[in-house]
Write a protein that holds these residues in place. Structure first.
Motif, PDB file in Angstrom:
ATOM      1  N   ASN A 165       0.831  -1.195   0.000  1.00  0.00           N
ATOM      2  CA  ASN A 165       0.000   0.000   0.000  1.00  0.00           C
ATOM      3  C   ASN A 165       0.869   1.249   0.000  1.00  0.00           C
ATOM      4  OD1 ASN A 165      -2.488  -1.150  -0.079  1.00  0.00           O
ATOM      5  ND2 ASN A 165      -2.627  -1.413   2.126  1.00  0.00           N
ATOM      6  N   PRO A 166       0.512   2.237  -0.795  1.00  0.00           N
ATOM      7  CA  PRO A 166       1.340   3.444  -0.897  1.00  0.00           C
ATOM      8  C   PRO A 166       1.278   4.292   0.365  1.00  0.00           C
ATOM      9  CG  PRO A 166      -0.693   3.706  -2.117  1.00  0.00           C
ATOM     10  CD  PRO A 166      -0.677   2.281  -1.642  1.00  0.00           C
ATOM     11  N   SER A 167       2.348   5.036   0.601  1.00  0.00           N
ATOM     12  CA  SER A 167       2.383   5.869   1.801  1.00  0.00           C
ATOM     13  C   SER A 167       2.195   7.364   1.559  1.00  0.00           C
ATOM     14  CB  SER A 167       3.707   5.645   2.545  1.00  0.00           C
ATOM     15  OG  SER A 167       4.797   5.822   1.676  1.00  0.00           O
ATOM     16  N   PRO A 168       2.685   7.967   0.449  1.00  0.00           N
ATOM     17  CA  PRO A 168       2.602   9.423   0.310  1.00  0.00           C
ATOM     18  C   PRO A 168       1.217  10.038   0.458  1.00  0.00           C
ATOM     19  CG  PRO A 168       4.052   8.518  -1.352  1.00  0.00           C
ATOM     20  CD  PRO A 168       3.412   7.360  -0.652  1.00  0.00           C
ATOM     21  N   SER A 178      -5.662  10.307   0.208  1.00  0.00           N
ATOM     22  CA  SER A 178      -6.014  11.696  -0.075  1.00  0.00           C
ATOM     23  C   SER A 178      -6.741  11.851  -1.415  1.00  0.00           C
ATOM     24  CB  SER A 178      -4.737  12.548  -0.086  1.00  0.00           C
ATOM     25  OG  SER A 178      -4.966  13.788  -0.679  1.00  0.00           O
ATOM     26  N   LYS A 179      -7.908  12.508  -1.357  1.00  0.00           N
ATOM     27  CA  LYS A 179      -8.628  12.819  -2.589  1.00  0.00           C
ATOM     28  C   LYS A 179      -7.804  13.744  -3.477  1.00  0.00           C
ATOM     29  CE  LYS A 179     -13.416  12.546  -0.841  1.00  0.00           C
ATOM     30  NZ  LYS A 179     -14.645  13.333  -0.592  1.00  0.00           N
ATOM     31  N   HIS A 180      -7.190  14.759  -2.835  1.00  0.00           N
ATOM     32  CA  HIS A 180      -6.414  15.726  -3.601  1.00  0.00           C
ATOM     33  C   HIS A 180      -5.272  15.045  -4.340  1.00  0.00           C
ATOM     34  CE1 HIS A 180      -7.797  19.243  -0.797  1.00  0.00           C
ATOM     35  NE2 HIS A 180      -8.760  18.799  -1.599  1.00  0.00           N
ATOM     36  N   TRP A 181      -4.611  14.120  -3.651  1.00  0.00           N
ATOM     37  CA  TRP A 181      -3.466  13.444  -4.281  1.00  0.00           C
ATOM     38  C   TRP A 181      -3.942  12.599  -5.455  1.00  0.00           C
ATOM     39  CZ3 TRP A 181      -1.911   8.436  -5.230  1.00  0.00           C
ATOM     40  CH2 TRP A 181      -0.562   8.279  -5.589  1.00  0.00           C
ATOM     41  N   LEU A 182      -5.017  11.849  -5.249  1.00  0.00           N
ATOM     42  CA  LEU A 182      -5.542  11.024  -6.331  1.00  0.00           C
ATOM     43  C   LEU A 182      -5.981  11.867  -7.522  1.00  0.00           C
ATOM     44  CD1 LEU A 182      -7.665   8.241  -4.569  1.00  0.00           C
ATOM     45  CD2 LEU A 182      -5.916   7.879  -6.298  1.00  0.00           C
ATOM     46  N   PHE A 183      -6.655  12.983  -7.210  1.00  0.00           N
ATOM     47  CA  PHE A 183      -7.120  13.856  -8.285  1.00  0.00           C
ATOM     48  C   PHE A 183      -5.937  14.445  -9.053  1.00  0.00           C
ATOM     49  CE2 PHE A 183      -8.790  17.851 -10.037  1.00  0.00           C
ATOM     50  CZ  PHE A 183      -9.896  17.352 -10.730  1.00  0.00           C
ATOM     51  N   ASP A 197       3.912   6.884  -9.052  1.00  0.00           N
ATOM     52  CA  ASP A 197       2.628   7.390  -8.557  1.00  0.00           C
ATOM     53  C   ASP A 197       1.444   6.616  -9.137  1.00  0.00           C
ATOM     54  OD1 ASP A 197       3.819   9.244  -6.945  1.00  0.00           O
ATOM     55  OD2 ASP A 197       3.587  10.934  -8.328  1.00  0.00           O
ATOM     56  N   ILE A 198       1.498   6.336 -10.438  1.00  0.00           N
ATOM     57  CA  ILE A 198       0.368   5.631 -11.051  1.00  0.00           C
ATOM     58  C   ILE A 198       0.322   4.180 -10.579  1.00  0.00           C
ATOM     59  CG2 ILE A 198       1.536   4.877 -13.166  1.00  0.00           C
ATOM     60  CD1 ILE A 198      -2.015   6.285 -12.963  1.00  0.00           C
ATOM     61  N   CYS A 199       1.491   3.621 -10.221  1.00  0.00           N
ATOM     62  CA  CYS A 199       1.515   2.267  -9.648  1.00  0.00           C
ATOM     63  C   CYS A 199       0.895   2.266  -8.248  1.00  0.00           C
ATOM     64  CB  CYS A 199       2.949   1.738  -9.587  1.00  0.00           C
ATOM     65  SG  CYS A 199       3.543   1.081 -11.154  1.00  0.00           S
ATOM     66  N   LYS A 200       1.072   3.356  -7.523  1.00  0.00           N
ATOM     67  CA  LYS A 200       0.429   3.465  -6.209  1.00  0.00           C
ATOM     68  C   LYS A 200      -1.091   3.489  -6.370  1.00  0.00           C
ATOM     69  CE  LYS A 200       4.381   5.936  -4.285  1.00  0.00           C
ATOM     70  NZ  LYS A 200       4.944   7.272  -3.982  1.00  0.00           N
ATOM     71  N   ILE A 219      -0.632  -0.556 -16.824  1.00  0.00           N
ATOM     72  CA  ILE A 219      -1.071  -0.091 -15.507  1.00  0.00           C
ATOM     73  C   ILE A 219      -2.539   0.323 -15.548  1.00  0.00           C
ATOM     74  CG2 ILE A 219      -0.731   1.677 -13.730  1.00  0.00           C
ATOM     75  CD1 ILE A 219       2.255   1.701 -14.556  1.00  0.00           C
ATOM     76  N   CYS A 220      -2.930   1.030 -16.597  1.00  0.00           N
ATOM     77  CA  CYS A 220      -4.317   1.501 -16.694  1.00  0.00           C
ATOM     78  C   CYS A 220      -5.300   0.329 -16.828  1.00  0.00           C
ATOM     79  CB  CYS A 220      -4.464   2.471 -17.865  1.00  0.00           C
ATOM     80  SG  CYS A 220      -3.625   4.060 -17.594  1.00  0.00           S
ATOM     81  N   VAL A 221      -4.927  -0.677 -17.621  1.00  0.00           N
ATOM     82  CA  VAL A 221      -5.778  -1.863 -17.716  1.00  0.00           C
ATOM     83  C   VAL A 221      -5.835  -2.573 -16.370  1.00  0.00           C
ATOM     84  CG1 VAL A 221      -6.141  -4.088 -18.845  1.00  0.00           C
ATOM     85  CG2 VAL A 221      -5.284  -2.162 -20.174  1.00  0.00           C
ATOM     86  N   GLY A 222      -4.695  -2.608 -15.678  1.00  0.00           N
ATOM     87  CA  GLY A 222      -4.640  -3.234 -14.364  1.00  0.00           C
ATOM     88  C   GLY A 222      -5.539  -2.547 -13.343  1.00  0.00           C
ATOM     89  N   ILE A 223      -5.560  -1.213 -13.382  1.00  0.00           N
ATOM     90  CA  ILE A 223      -6.438  -0.462 -12.472  1.00  0.00           C
ATOM     91  C   ILE A 223      -7.899  -0.773 -12.781  1.00  0.00           C
ATOM     92  CG2 ILE A 223      -7.204   1.846 -11.792  1.00  0.00           C
ATOM     93  CD1 ILE A 223      -4.343   2.822 -12.353  1.00  0.00           C
TER      94      ILE A 223
END
Length: 467
Positions: free
Chosen positions: A4-7, A26-31, A66-69, A107-111
């Motif tokens: 699980n990511p930490s940042p 964080s919503k902001h981080w994801l956005f 970041d996208i892997c997180k 990565i995008c297909v994986g998500i």
């Protein structure tokens, strides 16, 4: 290891209302990551690393991390719902359309695959016709990791009853899927990918017989292969059986689960006449299929130095293999490879399987006497007994057909080589009688010519056989 990511944690903890659902993400981080992803595929963004044919071919290290997180985080339902709310699937469609970066596509297909694990999101993804078509096109990708994630996503959707038919119909209407899948099965050496693609095919055939029949009859050339000099490469005239066999050979030594999957696909083919004909009317008359299955039974599965419990562990793959052999033997008795002079080791292997099943049955009875089992354990035992009964029925059917074809010479050879003896014959009779009385009687007549003493001893054990 915790992946699980930490940042994203700190910001969500510091600002109330910024957390995604009940998580600390964080919503902001994801956005911000979704925004950066849009920028990556934006036509206005020109990078020195960009290819002349499209957007950049490589991700910078920070963006990839970041996208892997996000990929890891998308296994959480709250995060998956947040991504859907902010139209992540549409963003990913832009990636598929514009990006030339295989890692980003993977990565995008994986998500999306993670998001599809949740029923409501899976329904939303599945009902999006454009997204569905784009995802099926990913099966024609040349990148193995992307193919793996695409197959995982398809299997996830096909495993959800609410949307399975949507995907079956979509695949049926896209003939190129057949060629893409056959190309992977016949040419890939990536065992993990072959297993996942096999699971997709197995699920498709199990869900829809019409699609299976279409694929059995299929074999048209389609331009879905890699390009050479801007002209599409014409793929071979694929036939489903040789492709399945090639994949089975690749996974055989590295993945028992994968071998089980491909044997079950072959078994599903034998549930329709067209499938049996596709197997036995191959250019080699089915010899390659028979040789592979024969080798599995005689030299790999349930061997003499294995403990009897092995039959319990291998019951599903054995049932599939023997079912296909039985269908081939019944329909191809004129073929050289089915002649009994070549198949005495197979007769011995079938009897050994029956002996091992008897050993497992005795052990189960002893276990039940030792302790009172819980309800769930009793259910498990019933399931095991059910699968073993299926295996026994298939094994007995094939053995009875083969015994009817034995000659005096075959029998003498079997006795000499150790494929037959009194104990083995007794086990065979015990399991075949009374249902296959005619086969046992026919074999006993041949046995009288080959070894009168053995025949007499068996008659004493089984009085119903006395003339």
């Amino acid at each position: 290891m915790d992946r699980n990511p930490s940042p994203p944690f700190s910001e969500a903890e510091e600002e109330e209302g910024n957390a995604v659902g009940n998580t600390v993400y964080s919503k902001h981080w994801l956005f911000s990551i979704l925004t950066r992803l849009i920028e990556v595929i934006s036509p206005e963004k020109t990078e020195p690393a960009a290819s002349p044919e499209g957007i950049q071919t490589e991700l910078d290290e920070e963006m990839e991390n970041d996208i892997c997180k996000v990929w890891d985080m998308s296994m959480d339902e709250d995060v998956a719902l947040f991504l859907q709310e902010f139209n992540a699937p549409d963003i990913f469609m832009g990636v598929f359309a514009k990006s030339k970066c295989p890692r980003l596509t993977e990565i995008c297909v994986g998500i999306l695959g993670n998001m599809a694990c949740f029923q409501d999101i899976c329904m939303s993804i599945s009902k999006d016709e454009n997204l569905g078509q784009v995802l099926l096109q990913r099966l024609c990708d040349s990148d193995s990791p992307t193919l793996l994630e695409t197959s995982r996503l398809l299997l996830t959707c096909l495993s959800q009853p609410e949307v399975a038919n949507v995907w079956v119909e979509r695949i049926r209407e896209n003939p190129s899927v057949y060629d893409c899948v056959c190309f992977i099965m016949s040419s890939s050496t990536n065992v993990e990918l072959l297993v996942k693609v096999g699971e997709v095919v197995d699920k498709l055939f199990d869900l829809d017989e019409e699609l299976m029949l279409n694929w059995i009859k299929n074999g048209t050339c389609r331009s879905v292969g890699p390009s050479v000099d801007d002209s599409p490469e014409e793929l071979p005239d694929f036939k489903i059986v040789p492709c399945i066999l090639e994949a089975a050979k690749q996974v055989r030594s590295d993945s028992p689960e994968g071998l089980d999957v491909y044997m079950h696909i072959l078994q599903l083919l034998t549930t329709v006449d067209e499938g049996i004909q596709a197997i036995v009317q191959a250019p080699d008359g089915g010899k390659e299929t028979w040789s592979l299955l024969y080798d599995l039974v005689c030299h790999e599965l349930c061997q003499p130095d294995d403990p009897p419990i092995t039959v319990q562990e291998q019951k599903t793959v054995l049932a599939s293999v023997l079912s296909v052999l039985s269908a081939m033997f019944a329909s191809q008795t004129e073929q050289e490879y089915t002649k009994m002079r070549k198949n005495m080791p197979l007769v011995g292997s079938l009897i050994r399987i029956l002996q091992y099943m008897e050993g497992c049955g005795k052990r189960s009875v002893d276990d039940s006497k030792e302790s009172e089992q819980k309800e769930t354990e009793r259910t498990d035992v019933k399931d095991e007994d059910f699968h073993l009964k299926i295996l026994k029925d298939i094994c007995c059917e094939l053995l009875s057909n083969m015994l009817q074809e034995l000659t005096k010479e075959n029998t003498l050879e079997g006795l000499h080589q150790g494929h037959l003896n009194e104990e083995m014959c007794s086990c065979a009779f015990q399991n075949l009688l009374p249902l296959y009385f005619a086969s046992v009687e026919s074999f006993l007549e041949v046995l009288r010519e080959s070894d009168q003493t053995l025949a007499d001893n068996l008659e004493k054990r089984f009085p119903s056989l006395k003339v």
